[in-house]
Write an enzyme that holds these catalytic residues in place. Structure first.
Site, PDB file in Angstrom:
ATOM      1  N   LYS A 114      65.368 -37.435 -53.576  1.00 11.12           N
ATOM      2  CA  LYS A 114      65.101 -35.992 -53.673  1.00 11.12           C
ATOM      3  C   LYS A 114      63.848 -35.792 -54.522  1.00 11.12           C
ATOM      4  O   LYS A 114      63.750 -36.320 -55.637  1.00 11.12           O
ATOM      5  CB  LYS A 114      66.318 -35.335 -54.324  1.00 11.12           C
TER       6      LYS A 114
HETATM    7  C1  E4P Z   1      70.496 -28.323 -54.376  1.00 15.79           C
HETATM    8  O1  E4P Z   1      70.086 -29.375 -54.026  1.00 15.79           O
HETATM    9  C2  E4P Z   1      70.677 -27.942 -55.787  1.00 15.79           C
HETATM   10  O2  E4P Z   1      71.274 -29.030 -56.457  1.00 15.79           O
HETATM   11  C3  E4P Z   1      71.592 -26.770 -55.973  1.00 15.79           C
HETATM   12  O3  E4P Z   1      72.066 -26.267 -54.752  1.00 15.79           O
HETATM   13  C4  E4P Z   1      71.098 -25.764 -56.922  1.00 15.79           C
HETATM   14  O4  E4P Z   1      72.045 -24.739 -57.029  1.00 15.79           O
HETATM   15  P1  E4P Z   1      72.003 -23.667 -58.214  1.00 15.79           P
HETATM   16  O5  E4P Z   1      70.848 -22.755 -57.961  1.00 15.79           O
HETATM   17  O6  E4P Z   1      73.303 -22.939 -58.113  1.00 15.79           O
HETATM   18  O7  E4P Z   1      71.850 -24.440 -59.487  1.00 15.79           O
END
Ligand code: E4P
Length: 217
Positions: free
Chosen positions: A83
């Site tokens: 990622k």
């Molecule tokens: C996605 O890859 C992120 O880890 C996640 O969905 C972020 O979510 P949040 O905005 O609720 O922290």
């Protein structure tokens, strides 16, 4: 639509893997920090538990560092997805790692043109952050719809991974918008099963069945 869990909490994952409905997992540095365990061992544990794509985020901010960290993460298990953030350096690293056969999830996407660049860089997944856009007074799901239209216009194969989803209606709207995957916190996943009429209906069926004295066997 594939359903991923957005957590690095192994106990939560163990509790939900038996549903048979979890296609993969996403993590981010905040979630891994919250899990409070060394990164690569916890990643290995998650990868062994769920055979689907498991996103693990690099924390370097330069392309060379991201490639180095990405390779370390890929070495943990074959189902690791690297990622990387949607920055110029992140997309340079996306191009290098994708050309080398890695799967890359480009994260922190907040605009359709960012998603266009990620697809051109060869990303396997693009993660539009719906909830964080909503938090800022925007319509986060509109971004998912725009990316769907752009990717379909040009036949990009990058999968749309709707992220930062906070409620069951977010999940419904992501599916209606044609997202390929949705990543949800465990609590949101559990809430997808729930409807008060299901509970009431089942209670009535069981009560009537019991009163009838009938048996299935
Ligand atoms: C996605 O890859 C992120 O880890 C996640 O969905 C972020 O979510 P949040 O905005 O609720 O922290």
């Amino acid at each position: 639509m594939q359903i991923f869990l957005d957590t690095a909490d192994v106990a939560e994952l163990k509790a939900l893997v038996d549903t048979g409905l979890i296609d993969g997992v996403t993590t981010n540095p905040t979630l891994v920090a919250k899990a409070g365990k060394p990164f690569r061992p916890v990643l290995a544990e998650i990868c062994a538990l769920i055979p689907g794509p498991i996103s693990a985020e690099a924390v370097a901010t330069d392309a060379a560092g991201m490639v180095r960290e990405g390779n370390l993460l890929r070495a943990v298990a074959p189902n690791v997805v690297v990622k990387l953030p949607l920055t110029p350096e992140g997309l340079k690293a996306t191009k290098i790692l994708s050309a080398d056969g890695a799967k890359v999830n480009v994260t922190l996407c907040f605009s359709a043109v960012q998603a266009l660049l990620a697809a051109k860089a060869g990303a396997t997944y693009i993660s539009p952050f719906v909830g964080r856009l909503d938090d800022g007074g925007h319509d986060g799901m509109e971004l998912v719809r725009e990316i769907r239209a752009i990717y379909d216009n040009y036949g990009f194969e990058t999968q749309i991974l709707a992220a930062s989803l906070r409620t069951p209606p977010h999940v419904r709207d992501a599916a209606l918008a044609g997202a390929d995957c949705a990543t949800l916190p465990p609590a949101v996943f559990r809430a997808l099963y729930k409807h008060p009429l299901t509970d009431l209906g089942l209670e009535a069926f069981l009560k009537d069945w019991k009163a009838s004295g009938l048996s299935v066997e």
